[in-house]
Design an enzyme around this catalytic site. Sequence first.
Site, short mmCIF file in Angstrom:
data_model
loop_
_atom_site.label_atom_id
_atom_site.label_comp_id
_atom_site.label_asym_id
_atom_site.label_seq_id
_atom_site.Cartn_x
_atom_site.Cartn_y
_atom_site.Cartn_z
NE ARG A 89 -4.36 -0.02 2.45
CZ ARG A 89 -5.29 -0.98 2.50
NH1 ARG A 89 -4.96 -2.24 2.38
NH2 ARG A 89 -6.55 -0.66 2.64
NE ARG A 146 -11.40 2.08 4.90
CZ ARG A 146 -12.58 1.47 4.77
NH1 ARG A 146 -13.66 1.96 5.36
NH2 ARG A 146 -12.68 0.38 4.05
P1 ADP Z 1 -10.04 -1.70 2.64
O1 ADP Z 1 -9.07 -1.84 1.54
O2 ADP Z 1 -11.42 -2.07 2.25
O3 ADP Z 1 -9.96 -0.37 3.34
P2 ADP Z 1 -8.46 -3.49 4.30
O4 ADP Z 1 -9.06 -4.60 5.07
O5 ADP Z 1 -7.51 -3.83 3.22
O6 ADP Z 1 -9.71 -2.70 3.79
O7 ADP Z 1 -7.71 -2.48 5.31
C1 ADP Z 1 -8.33 -1.94 6.44
C2 ADP Z 1 -7.34 -1.04 7.20
O8 ADP Z 1 -6.20 -1.81 7.63
C3 ADP Z 1 -6.73 0.10 6.39
O9 ADP Z 1 -7.55 1.25 6.40
C4 ADP Z 1 -5.39 0.32 7.13
O10 ADP Z 1 -5.57 1.06 8.30
C5 ADP Z 1 -4.98 -1.07 7.52
N1 ADP Z 1 -4.11 -1.73 6.52
C6 ADP Z 1 -4.43 -2.83 5.78
N2 ADP Z 1 -3.41 -3.17 4.97
C7 ADP Z 1 -2.42 -2.25 5.17
C8 ADP Z 1 -1.12 -2.04 4.63
N3 ADP Z 1 -0.62 -2.84 3.68
N4 ADP Z 1 -0.39 -1.00 5.09
C9 ADP Z 1 -0.87 -0.19 6.03
N5 ADP Z 1 -2.09 -0.31 6.58
C10 ADP Z 1 -2.86 -1.34 6.17
#
Ligand code: ADP
Length: 190
Positions: A89, A146
């Site tokens: 990300r 987000r």
């Molecule tokens: P979505 O993509 O629908 O927002 P996710 O389940 O992928 O849902 O992520 C939810 C939250 O988890 C994000 O808003 C972030 O806070 C955290 N998160 C998930 N993956 C990462 C990542 N690779 N790096 C940093 N934060 C992450």
Amino acid sequence: MLNLILFGPPGAGKGTQSEKIIAKYNLIHLSTGDLLRSEIQAGTELGLQAKTLMDKGILVPDEVVIGMIDNKLKEHRSAAGFIFDGFPRTVKQAEALDNLLASYNEGISVMVALSVDDDELLARLLNRGKTSGRPDDQNEELIAKRIQEYNSKTKPVADYYQEQGKFVAINGIGEIDFIFEEISNAIEAA
Ligand code: ADP
């Protein structure tokens, strides 16, 4: 190995398509969001720290998610391949992933990006929030945060893989099965 990154903003349909890809290609699914939510459920220190950020719609530190991915790669040495969902990300995460895979003489095969406009994302996430129980899906401000995090920190990851000639964009609006067919075509061309 087939190592696929499924890319796109929150609500683009990565989870839905992941399930179909896993079933067809027998890959290990690594979703950092799911891994973080498991840590929260288990009440670990890592989970507690991550929760305060996730509840604000902010990305958790790169080191945290990179460490989790490192552990999972070690756990699944003999996998046919991986599907990375919600990771990398940030560009720093992408570089770390490339380095980890290189240490196994492996690399990313292709990044498939699902494109969906912001209005549709907001509608989908609010709708998901009615049943998912996810606190970050239930508040319009948090969803906007987000999407903003995605636009500022995550979008550059697409350019990173574009420069490596591994980027494929697919329209994420339409029939689920049609989108899946397009993804399958991109995987098979890789
Ligand atoms: P979505 O993509 O629908 O927002 P996710 O389940 O992928 O849902 O992520 C939810 C939250 O988890 C994000 O808003 C972030 O806070 C955290 N998160 C998930 N993956 C990462 C990542 N690779 N790096 C940093 N934060 C992450």
